[in-house]
Design an enzyme around this catalytic site. Structure first.
Site, mmCIF file in Angstrom:
data_model
loop_
_atom_site.group_PDB
_atom_site.id
_atom_site.type_symbol
_atom_site.label_atom_id
_atom_site.label_comp_id
_atom_site.label_asym_id
_atom_site.label_seq_id
_atom_site.Cartn_x
_atom_site.Cartn_y
_atom_site.Cartn_z
ATOM 1 N N ASP A 79 0.787 -1.323 -0.164
ATOM 2 C CA ASP A 79 -0.102 0.035 0.064
ATOM 3 C C ASP A 79 0.773 1.505 -0.021
ATOM 4 O O ASP A 79 2.153 1.219 0.359
ATOM 5 C CB ASP A 79 -0.948 0.125 1.233
ATOM 6 C CG ASP A 79 -0.340 -0.007 2.520
ATOM 7 O OD1 ASP A 79 0.737 -0.616 2.777
ATOM 8 O OD2 ASP A 79 -0.733 0.571 3.447
ATOM 9 N N GLU A 146 -0.029 -1.369 5.469
ATOM 10 C CA GLU A 146 1.045 -0.859 6.394
ATOM 11 C C GLU A 146 0.988 0.573 6.997
ATOM 12 O O GLU A 146 1.011 0.608 8.240
ATOM 13 C CB GLU A 146 2.258 -0.881 5.724
ATOM 14 C CG GLU A 146 3.512 -0.730 6.437
ATOM 15 C CD GLU A 146 4.031 0.608 6.651
ATOM 16 O OE1 GLU A 146 4.923 0.818 7.557
ATOM 17 O OE2 GLU A 146 3.536 1.272 5.887
#
Length: 483
Positions: A79, A146
């Site tokens: 991400d 994350e």
């Protein structure tokens, strides 16, 4: 390969970097990129696991001569932080990142680039795809979410791994090996809104032009926080005239120092000049305070055509101003053990007006677990005095320094052999998933590294092309030395 990255080396790394940047992958929107990684592995007949958190683990045997070498976990996250300038049209849910190459740098057109941590994914895919690179058995571990709380790392099943060496590729300075990081949590304060009606002249106050940055690695650079600045402006206005706030917004991610913020307000008819003078005076003071560290600071006020006359009641506004101006923010403590290391910090990253409340989100970081808890209950006390609700989410642990580390020794020796000098071994204030892995996987030996990146979590994010190449060559050499 597109003309944008044509000729860039390493060719395979930049080709995969462009491919993944064509896939929307903001935190919480990772299904498509996770499925891409799954298909990538299946097309190459590699063992692959995609779990409920959308983490992807891809396993590849060691090459000839490395069959019995220790298994290495190569790790990054899929991400990215989705930040853009207010005047840029970009839908992070569907639009690809528009790459720009300028000299030695790759950046994006008015948005974050996603080199944090897309370059790690690109490195891993290039290694997995190669039939020529020598390496030990590899378990590539690409986590989800994350940036928004490390949910992927927290939710992974540790039994999926056999490796006890982990190389995290989520660092941003070449030649520096990270061996410790801060833990953190997300603190949320909801200020309940009492609504009332008001009449007058509608205006907008806009704070913009700030550098922003990563709320961990850039918190020591004395950069301005747009939410705090807007709070100070509202304090002076509320003290000097009859002002009503319709709504307020600032920042978009708790882990990014907010660059822009605005409030829609109602002022008495005929008092625009007074309003303008107050804003101009406080803005001048704040600009002077940040003339060196954040010289682009701009405050703009405009008259608006606004049919909405529903405004926050005065007690709501007072509670909000109290929190915006008085909440602790920035560096809280410095490490007594490691010179120059920020030990604890806070970042008032997001302010959002909802139907029934204004939500403030604060990133809390510390390399000492007890201090993280102290800061959380301090924020809770401020919320209580501001007649607001408080909760904590997304807590993750710190990664403590280990005096002995075989992987650190191997990587340091490889670096000295290649460059004739020692690498910098350091701890950082930013959060890495290594802290989570250290708790979940017993006996894990870890190191973190990466190429030079600048201004991550902002639209000025850029990646050094030459550093990406050197870091790639170093990583391959270090893997060869794990035998």
């Amino acid at each position: 390969m597109s003309k944008i990255i044509e000729g860039l080396e390493p060719n395979s790394v930049f080709e995969y970097f462009e491919k993944i940047n064509n896939i929307p992958r903001g935190s919480g929107n990772e299904k498509e990129i996770s499925d891409y990684l799954l298909s990538f592995a299946k097309e190459r007949n590699l063992e692959v696991i995609q779990d409920e958190e959308l983490n992807v683990i891809i396993k590849k045997p060691g090459t000839k001569g490395y069959e019995s070498s220790p298994t290495v976990i190569l790790q990054g996250h899929m991400d990215m932080v989705c930040e853009k300038n207010f005047d840029v049209e970009h839908d992070f849910l569907k639009d690809p990142i528009e790459l720009v190459v300028d000299g030695d740098y790759i950046s994006a057109n008015g948005t974050t680039l996603g080199a944090d941590n897309g370059i790690a994914v690109a490195y891993c895919l290039a290694i997995l795809d190669s039939t020529e690179i020598e390496h030990p058995p590899i378990e590539v571990f690409i986590t989800s979410n994350e940036e928004a709380g490390m949910n992927g790392a927290i939710g992974v099943d540790p039994s999926n791994f056999s490796g006890r060496i982990l190389v995290n590729l989520d660092s941003e300075e070449e030649g520096e090996f990270l061996v410790s990081c801060a833990g953190g949590l997300k603190a949320c304060i909801n200020v309940p809104i009492k609504w009332e009606q008001a009449e007058g002249t509608a205006c907008k106050i806009m704070v913009k032009g700030l550098k922003g940055g990563h709320s961990g690695s850039d918190i020591d650079k004395n950069r301005a926080n747009s939410n705090r600045i807007l709070g100070r402006i509202l304090y002076d206005l509320n003290d000097a005239m009859d002002i009503h706030v319709v709504d307020i917004f600032g920042g978009s991610k708790d882990n990014a120092i907010p660059r822009e913020a605005y409030a829609n307000v109602i002022i008495p008819d005929g008092e625009f000049d007074k309003f303008n003078d107050i804003v101009d005076k406080i803005s001048s003071d704040i600009k002077n305070e940040f003339k060196t560290s954040d010289s682009g600071l701009t405050v703009v006020i405009t008259k608006e055509n606004m049919d909405e006359t529903k405004v926050m009641a005065k007690d709501t506004l007072n509670n909000l101003i109290f929190l915006l101006t008085c909440l602790p923010n920035g560096i809280q403590t410095m490490s007594a053990d490691i010179e120059g290391l920020v030990e604890s910090s806070l970042n008032l990253g997001v302010v959002v007006t909802k139907d029934d409340s204004v939500k403030l989100t604060i990133a809390v970081r510390s390399s000492v677990g007890s201090l993280k808890k102290v800061m959380a209950y301090q924020l809770g006390l401020f919320a209580e005095y501001g007649h607001s609700e408080f909760k904590v989410t997304g807590e993750y642990p710190e990664w403590e320094y280990r005096k002995e580390s075989k992987v650190r020794d191997i990587f340091a020796r490889t670096y000295e052999d290649m460059y004739g000098k020692k690498p910098l071994i350091k701890a950082i204030h930013a959060g890495l998933e290594c802290g989570v892995f250290d708790e979940k996987i017993e006996g894990l030996d870890m190191i973190s590294l990466g190429p030079n990146m600048y201004d991550v979590h902002t639209p000025d994010e850029r990646l050094s092309i030459s550093s990406t190449k050197r870091t790639w060559e170093f990583l391959l050499s270090a893997l060869k030395n794990i035998k």
